[in-house]
Design an enzyme around this catalytic site. Structure first.
Site, PDB file in Angstrom:
ATOM      1  N   GLU A  67      96.876  30.045  29.386  1.00 31.70           N
ATOM      2  CA  GLU A  67      97.794  30.274  28.258  1.00 31.70           C
ATOM      3  C   GLU A  67      98.472  28.932  28.012  1.00 31.70           C
ATOM      4  OE1 GLU A  67     100.268  30.549  26.009  1.00 31.70           O
ATOM      5  OE2 GLU A  67     101.590  31.852  27.184  1.00 31.70           O
ATOM      6  N   CYS A  75     106.140  29.089  24.295  1.00 31.01           N
ATOM      7  CA  CYS A  75     104.815  28.791  23.747  1.00 31.01           C
ATOM      8  C   CYS A  75     104.669  29.377  22.348  1.00 31.01           C
ATOM      9  CB  CYS A  75     103.720  29.276  24.682  1.00 31.01           C
ATOM     10  SG  CYS A  75     103.948  30.974  25.195  1.00 31.01           S
TER      11      CYS A  75
HETATM   12  P1  NDP Z   1     102.167  21.090  32.672  1.00 32.97           P
HETATM   13  O1  NDP Z   1     101.906  22.181  31.734  1.00 32.97           O
HETATM   14  O2  NDP Z   1     101.383  19.858  32.530  1.00 32.97           O
HETATM   15  O3  NDP Z   1     101.971  21.727  34.105  1.00 32.97           O
HETATM   16  C1  NDP Z   1     102.460  21.145  35.254  1.00 32.97           C
HETATM   17  C2  NDP Z   1     102.055  22.053  36.398  1.00 32.97           C
HETATM   18  O4  NDP Z   1     100.641  22.018  36.511  1.00 32.97           O
HETATM   19  C3  NDP Z   1     102.627  21.621  37.702  1.00 32.97           C
HETATM   20  O5  NDP Z   1     102.915  22.794  38.457  1.00 32.97           O
HETATM   21  C4  NDP Z   1     101.487  20.860  38.321  1.00 32.97           C
HETATM   22  O6  NDP Z   1     101.511  20.906  39.720  1.00 32.97           O
HETATM   23  C5  NDP Z   1     100.285  21.593  37.799  1.00 32.97           C
HETATM   24  N1  NDP Z   1      99.103  20.739  37.714  1.00 32.97           N
HETATM   25  C6  NDP Z   1      99.029  19.479  37.274  1.00 32.97           C
HETATM   26  N2  NDP Z   1      97.755  19.037  37.328  1.00 32.97           N
HETATM   27  C7  NDP Z   1      97.015  20.055  37.787  1.00 32.97           C
HETATM   28  C8  NDP Z   1      95.633  20.224  38.050  1.00 32.97           C
HETATM   29  N3  NDP Z   1      94.743  19.274  37.837  1.00 32.97           N
HETATM   30  N4  NDP Z   1      95.243  21.416  38.531  1.00 32.97           N
HETATM   31  C9  NDP Z   1      96.150  22.404  38.746  1.00 32.97           C
HETATM   32  N5  NDP Z   1      97.456  22.289  38.514  1.00 32.97           N
HETATM   33  C10 NDP Z   1      97.887  21.129  38.045  1.00 32.97           C
HETATM   34  O7  NDP Z   1     103.740  20.832  32.681  1.00 32.97           O
HETATM   35  P2  NDP Z   1     104.673  19.786  32.042  1.00 32.97           P
HETATM   36  O8  NDP Z   1     105.988  20.048  32.601  1.00 32.97           O
HETATM   37  O9  NDP Z   1     104.120  18.422  32.172  1.00 32.97           O
HETATM   38  O10 NDP Z   1     104.693  20.266  30.512  1.00 32.97           O
HETATM   39  C11 NDP Z   1     104.247  19.418  29.525  1.00 32.97           C
HETATM   40  C12 NDP Z   1     104.010  20.175  28.232  1.00 32.97           C
HETATM   41  O11 NDP Z   1     103.462  21.455  28.490  1.00 32.97           O
HETATM   42  C13 NDP Z   1     105.246  20.474  27.428  1.00 32.97           C
HETATM   43  O12 NDP Z   1     105.594  19.369  26.636  1.00 32.97           O
HETATM   44  C14 NDP Z   1     104.820  21.656  26.593  1.00 32.97           C
HETATM   45  O13 NDP Z   1     104.184  21.194  25.421  1.00 32.97           O
HETATM   46  C15 NDP Z   1     103.792  22.349  27.457  1.00 32.97           C
HETATM   47  N6  NDP Z   1     104.292  23.563  28.094  1.00 32.97           N
HETATM   48  C16 NDP Z   1     103.769  24.732  27.671  1.00 32.97           C
HETATM   49  C17 NDP Z   1     104.228  25.911  28.196  1.00 32.97           C
HETATM   50  C18 NDP Z   1     103.692  27.222  27.741  1.00 32.97           C
HETATM   51  O14 NDP Z   1     104.390  28.236  27.865  1.00 32.97           O
HETATM   52  N7  NDP Z   1     102.460  27.301  27.251  1.00 32.97           N
HETATM   53  C19 NDP Z   1     105.283  25.943  29.217  1.00 32.97           C
HETATM   54  C20 NDP Z   1     105.733  24.634  29.627  1.00 32.97           C
HETATM   55  C21 NDP Z   1     105.237  23.491  29.069  1.00 32.97           C
HETATM   56  P3  NDP Z   1     101.669  19.540  40.560  1.00 32.97           P
HETATM   57  O15 NDP Z   1     102.959  18.929  40.140  1.00 32.97           O
HETATM   58  O16 NDP Z   1     101.620  19.942  41.968  1.00 32.97           O
HETATM   59  O17 NDP Z   1     100.505  18.708  40.142  1.00 32.97           O
END
Ligand code: NDP
Length: 473
Positions: free
Chosen positions: A246, A280
């Site tokens: 999602e 989202c």
């Molecule tokens: P991300 O969506 O990029 O997710 C970060 C999470 O994913 C962390 O828990 C991280 O764990 C994990 N992760 C990172 N790389 C991997 C991988 N290769 N495999 C599995 N897990 C991984 O979060 P951000 O905070 O960077 O959000 C950035 C953007 O995401 C926002 O600007 C927004 O646009 C969007 N967003 C969308 C949401 C929604 O509801 N659809 C909610 C929140 C954000 P670890 O740190 O251990 O790597």
């Protein structure tokens, strides 16, 4: 400052190192959680795997009763969990249109009970003199849940409860920005569930990738950015893990000619700005007909100026801070770019000085597709309002985006449904935007994701099909 443990195999686990969780309204730490290493991921997956045979064989009614008990535990701890949600996300306890920590807890409780009562009965495709053909649903095994920072507790419930309901065991990894309410929920859950059924690892950096790439994980359910979703999909290929993704949205709303501007403006404002635009399925681009464009822009700008922004712990606050500094920087960059390419900032446009990650609620007029603020997901308190001349053009502009999560049309319902059905998105709302419910499927098309959550369709995503053919002759 309280430190929260992880849970692996039913036991509270310290990682030997912790990290601080920051309250975004103050820019100061308020809690600490464990800083997991990869060996904790291995241990959590092993615990989930060990618990799977007994949990998947547990009679359905028993699993349902345990999930209802989780719902009751959430209800019993609502004030405590609401406060943790507000401190870690910044969202108000009540909030604009009552979309705040209270709604997060209410949603978590409702989704738990409704999902506990869902069932996937076997289907009979054929039953005649030759054969009986049945379709059964079986759990997949170990599910990895990776949750985001915007609705941390509710989205954890969206992932965990259907996984458990269908007989899977879970390893949950919350966002490093917002792991606190989830940690407390898992602690409460481990007093109810058998050991190893629900495990928690908290950490940052390589932990998410270690979990998502783990050879003994059967399915990943991820809510977050499209960029990370694509990386998860790559990592899942080695063992063909099942996926529910999602991801981002850039939902368009179209206001049809003749709409009542004064009546619609507060509802459109709420759809775009609740939770500070950090949902989202918030309304992220608003297309308004030429005949009402100026009036709608003025009404929205007035609302943006008047809305009460502050610390979410203050019951008067309608909008809190942006959840983290990096996200506020994204919003600021989009506002700066909008100005640079001719957008008129009618309200807001700047970060607020002082502690915390506040950004003024912002309305931008005069842009169209091609501007970054229109094309990219802002995920924050800034809304572009775009002028259109005819409805076909509005539909074309709404669909001109790689995302396809939701969309809305506002105006006469019969006409609005006909326009809405032309939108390329997983959910279309008429005279509403963003409302989800636990019995209706929700998910994105195009680059907004894969699969759906909620209801029977969402439940089925945590199962595989087994067809059973019994010959009679
Ligand atoms: P991300 O969506 O990029 O997710 C970060 C999470 O994913 C962390 O828990 C991280 O764990 C994990 N992760 C990172 N790389 C991997 C991988 N290769 N495999 C599995 N897990 C991984 O979060 P951000 O905070 O960077 O959000 C950035 C953007 O995401 C926002 O600007 C927004 O646009 C969007 N967003 C969308 C949401 C929604 O509801 N659809 C909610 C929140 C954000 P670890 O740190 O251990 O790597």
């Amino acid at each position: 400052m309280k430190t929260y443990p992880m849970f692996i195999g039913g036991r509270a686990v310290d990682a030997g190192a912790t990290f601080a969780v920051v309250n975004p309204a103050l820019g100061e730490p308020f809690a600490r959680v464990q800083d997991a290493q990869v060996q904790h991921v291995d241990a959590a997956v092993a615990a989930a795997r060990a618990a799977f045979p007994a949990w998947s064989a547990t009679p359905d009614a028993e699993r349902q009763a345990l999930l209802h008990a989780l719902g009751a535990a959430l209800e019993a701890h609502t004030p405590e969990l609401m406060e943790l949600v507000t401190r870690e996300t910044g969202k108000p306890l009540a909030g604009l249109d009552n979309v705040g920590a209270g709604m997060e807890l209410g949603g978590a409780i409702a989704w738990t009970h409704v999902t506990a009562d869902l069932a996937l009965a076997p289907e009979v495709l054929q039953d005649d003199a030759t054969a009986r053909v049945e379709v059964h649903r079986k759990p997949l095994g170990v599910v990895a849940s990776i949750t985001p920072w915007n609705w941390p507790l509710m989205i954890a419930i969206w992932h965990v409860i259907p996984a458990l309901r269908t007989g899977n065991t879970v390893v949950l990894k919350p966002s490093e920005y917002t792991p606190v309410a989830t940690s407390r929920f898992v602690e409460l859950a481990n007093a109810i569930l058998p050991p190893g059924v629900l495990n928690l690892v908290t950490g940052a950096g390589a932990i998410g990738a270690a979990l998502a790439g783990h050879a003994d994980v059967d399915k990943i359910v991820f809510t977050g950015s499209t960029r990370t979703g694509k990386r998860i999909m790559e990592g899942a290929a080695a063992t063909l893990k099942r996926l529910t993704l999602e991801l981002g949205g850039n939902d368009a709303g179209i206001v049809l000619p003749g709409a009542d501007v004064a009546a619609l403006a507060p509802r459109l404002f709420g759809a775009a700005f609740h939770n500070n635009g950090q949902t989202c399925a918030c309304l992220k681009r608003l297309y308004v007909h030429d005949s009402q464009y100026d009036a709608m822009c003025a009404a929205l700008a007035r609302l943006a100026i008047d809305v009460r922004v502050g610390d979410g712990m203050d019951p008067q606050t309608q909008l809190g801070p942006v959840q983290n500094r990096a996200q506020r920087d994204i919003v600021q960059a989009l506002a700066d770019d909008a100005r640079a390419c001719g957008g008129q900032v009618l309200a807001g446009g700047r970060a607020r000085p002082g502690p915390g990650y506040f950004f003024e609620p912002t309305i931008v007029a005069g842009l169209s597709n091609g501007a970054r603020l229109v094309d990219e997901e802002q995920f924050g308190p800034i809304l572009p309002v775009i002028r259109y001349a005819d409805v076909d053009d509005a539909v074309r502009l709404a669909n001109d985006n790689p995302n396809g999560l939701g969309g809305s049309v506002w105006g006469d319902p019969a006409l609005a449904v006909a326009v809405g059905r032309r939108l390329e998105c997983g959910t279309v709302w008429i005279n509403e935007h963003g409302a989800v419910q636990p019995d209706a499927p929700f998910g994105g098309i195009k680059q907004s994701g894969i699969g759906v959550e909620f209801g029977r369709h969402g439940l089925a995503e945590f199962t595989s099909i087994q067809t059973v053919k019994i010959m009679k002759a």
